[in-house]
Design a protein around this motif. Structure first.
Motif, PDB file in Angstrom:
ATOM      1  N   PHE A   1      21.539  43.249   8.127  1.00 25.66           N
ATOM      2  CA  PHE A   1      21.769  43.424   9.559  1.00 25.66           C
ATOM      3  C   PHE A   1      21.365  42.174  10.326  1.00 25.66           C
ATOM      4  N   LEU A   2      20.198  41.615  10.005  1.00 28.37           N
ATOM      5  CA  LEU A   2      19.738  40.392  10.668  1.00 28.37           C
ATOM      6  C   LEU A   2      20.736  39.258  10.449  1.00 28.37           C
ATOM      7  N   ASP A   3      21.198  39.135   9.201  1.00 33.45           N
ATOM      8  CA  ASP A   3      22.152  38.063   8.885  1.00 33.45           C
ATOM      9  C   ASP A   3      23.477  38.247   9.622  1.00 33.45           C
ATOM     10  N   SER A   4      23.873  39.512   9.837  1.00 30.47           N
ATOM     11  CA  SER A   4      25.161  39.776  10.482  1.00 30.47           C
ATOM     12  C   SER A   4      25.159  39.401  11.955  1.00 30.47           C
ATOM     13  N   LEU A   5      23.977  39.277  12.539  1.00 25.92           N
ATOM     14  CA  LEU A   5      23.898  38.978  13.964  1.00 25.92           C
ATOM     15  C   LEU A   5      24.180  37.511  14.277  1.00 25.92           C
ATOM     16  N   GLY A   6      24.058  36.647  13.282  1.00 20.91           N
ATOM     17  CA  GLY A   6      24.185  35.218  13.551  1.00 20.91           C
ATOM     18  C   GLY A   6      25.236  34.527  12.710  1.00 20.91           C
ATOM     19  N   ASP A   7      25.533  33.269  13.089  1.00 21.05           N
ATOM     20  CA  ASP A   7      26.474  32.426  12.354  1.00 21.05           C
ATOM     21  C   ASP A   7      25.692  31.333  11.636  1.00 21.05           C
ATOM     22  N   LYS A   8      25.941  31.171  10.343  1.00 23.33           N
ATOM     23  CA  LYS A   8      25.291  30.125   9.583  1.00 23.33           C
ATOM     24  C   LYS A   8      25.888  28.770   9.951  1.00 23.33           C
ATOM     25  N   VAL A   9      25.034  27.779  10.178  1.00 25.21           N
ATOM     26  CA  VAL A   9      25.488  26.433  10.531  1.00 25.21           C
ATOM     27  C   VAL A   9      24.673  25.413   9.740  1.00 25.21           C
ATOM     28  N   SER A  10      25.183  24.187   9.690  1.00 25.96           N
ATOM     29  CA  SER A  10      24.472  23.111   9.005  1.00 25.96           C
ATOM     30  C   SER A  10      24.764  21.794   9.703  1.00 25.96           C
ATOM     31  N   GLY A  11      23.916  20.817   9.465  1.00 26.93           N
ATOM     32  CA  GLY A  11      24.073  19.505  10.080  1.00 26.93           C
ATOM     33  C   GLY A  11      22.967  18.584   9.634  1.00 26.93           C
ATOM     34  N   LYS A  12      22.710  17.535  10.423  1.00 30.24           N
ATOM     35  CA  LYS A  12      21.651  16.596  10.089  1.00 30.24           C
ATOM     36  C   LYS A  12      20.291  17.288  10.052  1.00 30.24           C
ATOM     37  N   PHE A  13      20.156  18.380  10.767  1.00 27.54           N
ATOM     38  CA  PHE A  13      18.899  19.117  10.827  1.00 27.54           C
ATOM     39  C   PHE A  13      18.678  19.998   9.614  1.00 27.54           C
ATOM     40  N   GLY A  14      19.698  20.108   8.762  1.00 27.17           N
ATOM     41  CA  GLY A  14      19.629  20.992   7.614  1.00 27.17           C
ATOM     42  C   GLY A  14      20.508  22.200   7.831  1.00 27.17           C
ATOM     43  N   THR A  15      19.973  23.393   7.635  1.00 29.52           N
ATOM     44  CA  THR A  15      20.722  24.623   7.840  1.00 29.52           C
ATOM     45  C   THR A  15      20.000  25.523   8.836  1.00 29.52           C
TER      46      THR A  15
ATOM     47  N   LEU B   1      19.712  28.729  18.364  1.00 31.01           N
ATOM     48  CA  LEU B   1      19.827  28.229  17.001  1.00 31.01           C
ATOM     49  C   LEU B   1      18.424  28.182  16.400  1.00 31.01           C
ATOM     50  N   ILE B   2      18.241  28.885  15.288  1.00 29.64           N
ATOM     51  CA  ILE B   2      16.973  28.853  14.563  1.00 29.64           C
ATOM     52  C   ILE B   2      17.226  28.144  13.239  1.00 29.64           C
ATOM     53  N   THR B   3      16.599  26.989  13.056  1.00 35.56           N
ATOM     54  CA  THR B   3      16.796  26.230  11.827  1.00 35.56           C
ATOM     55  C   THR B   3      15.834  26.734  10.752  1.00 35.56           C
ATOM     56  N   ASP B   4      16.197  26.476   9.512  1.00 39.82           N
ATOM     57  CA  ASP B   4      15.365  26.946   8.406  1.00 39.82           C
ATOM     58  C   ASP B   4      14.041  26.189   8.317  1.00 39.82           C
ATOM     59  N   ASN B   5      13.940  25.050   9.003  1.00 41.13           N
ATOM     60  CA  ASN B   5      12.677  24.313   9.001  1.00 41.13           C
ATOM     61  C   ASN B   5      11.799  24.640  10.211  1.00 41.13           C
ATOM     62  N   GLY B   6      12.177  25.702  10.948  1.00 44.42           N
ATOM     63  CA  GLY B   6      11.279  26.188  11.985  1.00 44.42           C
ATOM     64  C   GLY B   6      11.536  25.702  13.396  1.00 44.42           C
ATOM     65  N   LYS B   7      12.623  24.991  13.644  1.00 44.24           N
ATOM     66  CA  LYS B   7      12.952  24.566  15.000  1.00 44.24           C
ATOM     67  C   LYS B   7      13.844  25.621  15.669  1.00 44.24           C
ATOM     68  N   VAL B   8      13.641  25.815  16.962  1.00 40.49           N
ATOM     69  CA  VAL B   8      14.445  26.753  17.737  1.00 40.49           C
ATOM     70  C   VAL B   8      15.051  26.015  18.916  1.00 40.49           C
ATOM     71  N   TYR B   9      16.355  26.160  19.114  1.00 46.28           N
ATOM     72  CA  TYR B   9      17.065  25.568  20.244  1.00 46.28           C
ATOM     73  C   TYR B   9      17.752  26.708  20.998  1.00 46.28           C
ATOM     74  N   VAL B  10      17.488  26.815  22.283  1.00 48.06           N
ATOM     75  CA  VAL B  10      18.017  27.956  23.030  1.00 48.06           C
ATOM     76  C   VAL B  10      18.417  27.536  24.435  1.00 48.06           C
ATOM     77  N   GLY B  11      19.493  28.133  24.931  1.00 54.98           N
ATOM     78  CA  GLY B  11      19.942  27.832  26.284  1.00 54.98           C
ATOM     79  C   GLY B  11      21.216  28.585  26.613  1.00 54.98           C
ATOM     80  N   ALA B  12      21.645  28.476  27.854  1.00 53.33           N
ATOM     81  CA  ALA B  12      22.898  29.083  28.293  1.00 53.33           C
ATOM     82  C   ALA B  12      24.021  28.103  27.983  1.00 53.33           C
ATOM     83  N   VAL B  13      24.172  27.816  26.696  1.00 54.09           N
ATOM     84  CA  VAL B  13      25.140  26.825  26.227  1.00 54.09           C
ATOM     85  C   VAL B  13      25.877  27.375  25.014  1.00 54.09           C
ATOM     86  N   THR B  14      26.953  26.686  24.637  1.00 53.19           N
ATOM     87  CA  THR B  14      27.767  27.106  23.510  1.00 53.19           C
ATOM     88  C   THR B  14      27.082  26.798  22.184  1.00 53.19           C
ATOM     89  N   LYS B  15      27.636  27.376  21.115  1.00 51.95           N
ATOM     90  CA  LYS B  15      27.108  27.114  19.775  1.00 51.95           C
ATOM     91  C   LYS B  15      27.203  25.631  19.438  1.00 51.95           C
TER      92      LYS B  15
END
Length: 408
Positions: A357-371, A383-397
């Motif tokens: 259920f948790l996985d179904s709520l989000g879209d998996k992404v990857s980039g220079k930051f990892g996954t 966006l919650i990265t696997d290395n513990g960074k969180v990016y949040v705002g009223a912005v697009t994916k």
């Protein structure tokens, strides 16, 4: 309906700083002070056929009219409908803690989260900065929040629970006393308008877009739009009472189109002084009363500077190196959780289904930051990265991924 004058609107936008700062300072919320959910809205208010013919007014003049409004007394009825695109709470039932709600108090911090989805009817009243009341009307119950002087009472008739809090006027004046439960979360069209007006800056286009009628009253339409691309907010429209300068309706539309995420407006409104009895409250016989112990603390965080107070999305007490990337409507809060990425469900107790259920709520992404995983609503994305960074705002994916890729 009067046509837009784009050239005039551009010139006015450069001069809105002083007007919006004045508005932010002097606009007095007309519902219960500091009570609401950050993302609530009201269904369209009753409208008459045809738009009223009103004298022409500039955006700067309209904002100044709002700031100069001395209306502090009213009563009325509002309806609340919110569409954030979140899954229904019923789908969480199999993962929710077991047991009834008998141990829950009537604290506004717990109750008012219900306004973040669905449709609700509210009855509000205000008599200056020291007396306000809002009631959430339900099918077989009513939840009321009453501010009368230094007392704040909350009563849930369904559970016969009462919550009581006190706040000294001296602490309130100095700005360092404990806050009223629910403080900082707008509920009325005026409080919602205040949140957006105080963030008007050069990244914002502001204009007057015709007239309308709300709850039988003539109103001007103030239109606020981001100049930047990448925001999930398409526009904010505020219907301002032509006579009093009080915002009567607030509509936040998403850039992706479709129905409004937030739509706030009175269906009935009366600007006469409410009866003093409106704000009197005594706990009913047999009610369980919970006293505020004053231990709850709230601190200012950088992400709270996001447009319209949209950064008030959670508790960042465990985050470090918190900062805001960019500015205006595309500002993104970056939080470092210290290496803790996506939470994992307990597989020993049905956690496998919970994890799916948790996985179904989000879209998996990857980039220079990892996954990482992007969690989306129609307004605020994270966006919650696997290395513990969180990016949040009223912005697009894409804007979140770009911010994570560019972060140092």
């Amino acid at each position: 309906m009067a046509p837009n004058d784009s050239a005039q609107a551009t010139d006015e936008a450069r001069d809105l700083g002083a007007g919006r700062r004045k508005a932010a300072r002097y606009l007095v919320p007309v519902g219960v002070a500091g009570v609401a959910a950050a993302t609530i809205g009201l269904v369209p208010a009753l409208a008459a056929s045809g738009d009223p013919s009103l004298p022409k007014i500039s955006a700067q003049q309209l904002i100044e009219k709002m700031a100069a409004s001395d209306t502090q007394q009213l009563s009325g009825t509002m309806k609340i409908t919110t569409d954030l695109g979140l899954p229904g709470l019923g789908s969480l039932g199999s993962f929710a803690p077991k047991g009834g709600g008998s141990d829950k108090s009537a604290s506004p911090d717990a109750k008012l989260t219900e306004l973040a989805s669905g449709t609700h009817t509210l009855r509000v009243a205000a008599d200056g900065p020291d007396r306000q009341k809002v009631s959430i009307l339900e099918d077989a119950a009513e939840y009321s929040l009453i501010h009368n002087g230094n007392d704040v009472w909350a009563y849930d008739s369904g559970s016969n629970q009462v919550f009581h809090s006190k706040k000294s006027s001296a602490d309130a004046a100095e700005g360092h006393g404990r806050k009223t439960p629910g403080a900082g979360m707008p509920t009325t069209p005026k409080a919602l308008a205040d949140e957006f007006l105080k963030n008007v800056d050069p990244t914002t286009a502001v204009s007057v877009d015709g007239t309308s009628q709300v709850a039988g009253r003539d109103a001007y339409q103030l239109l606020i739009k981001p100049k930047q691309s990448g925001s999930t907010i398409g526009s904010v429209r505020i219907a301002v009472d032509a006579k009093t300068g009080v915002p009567l309706k607030f509509t936040l539309s998403p850039s992706a189109g479709g129905k409004a995420v937030v739509d706030a407006g009175f269906t009935k409104v009366d600007f006469s002084k409410p009866s003093a009895d409106t704000f009197k409250f005594s706990p009913p016989k047999g009610a369980k009363v919970t006293e505020d112990d004053g231990k709850q603390k709230r601190t200012s965080r950088p992400e709270q500077s996001l447009p319209g107070g949209l950064g008030n999305f959670g508790d960042a007490k465990n985050a470090k190196n918190t900062k805001v990337i960019g500015k205006g409507w595309t500002a993104i809060a970056e939080l470092d959780t210290g290496g803790k990425g996506m939470p994992k469900a307990d597989n020993t107790k049905g956690g496998g289904d919970a994890q799916k259920f948790l996985d179904s709520l989000g879209d998996k992404v990857s980039g220079k930051f990892g996954t990482g995983t992007v969690f989306k609503t129609r307004l605020v994305n994270a966006l919650i990265t696997d290395n513990g960074k969180v990016y949040v705002g009223a912005v697009t994916k894409d804007a979140l991924v770009d911010a994570a890729n560019s972060a140092k």
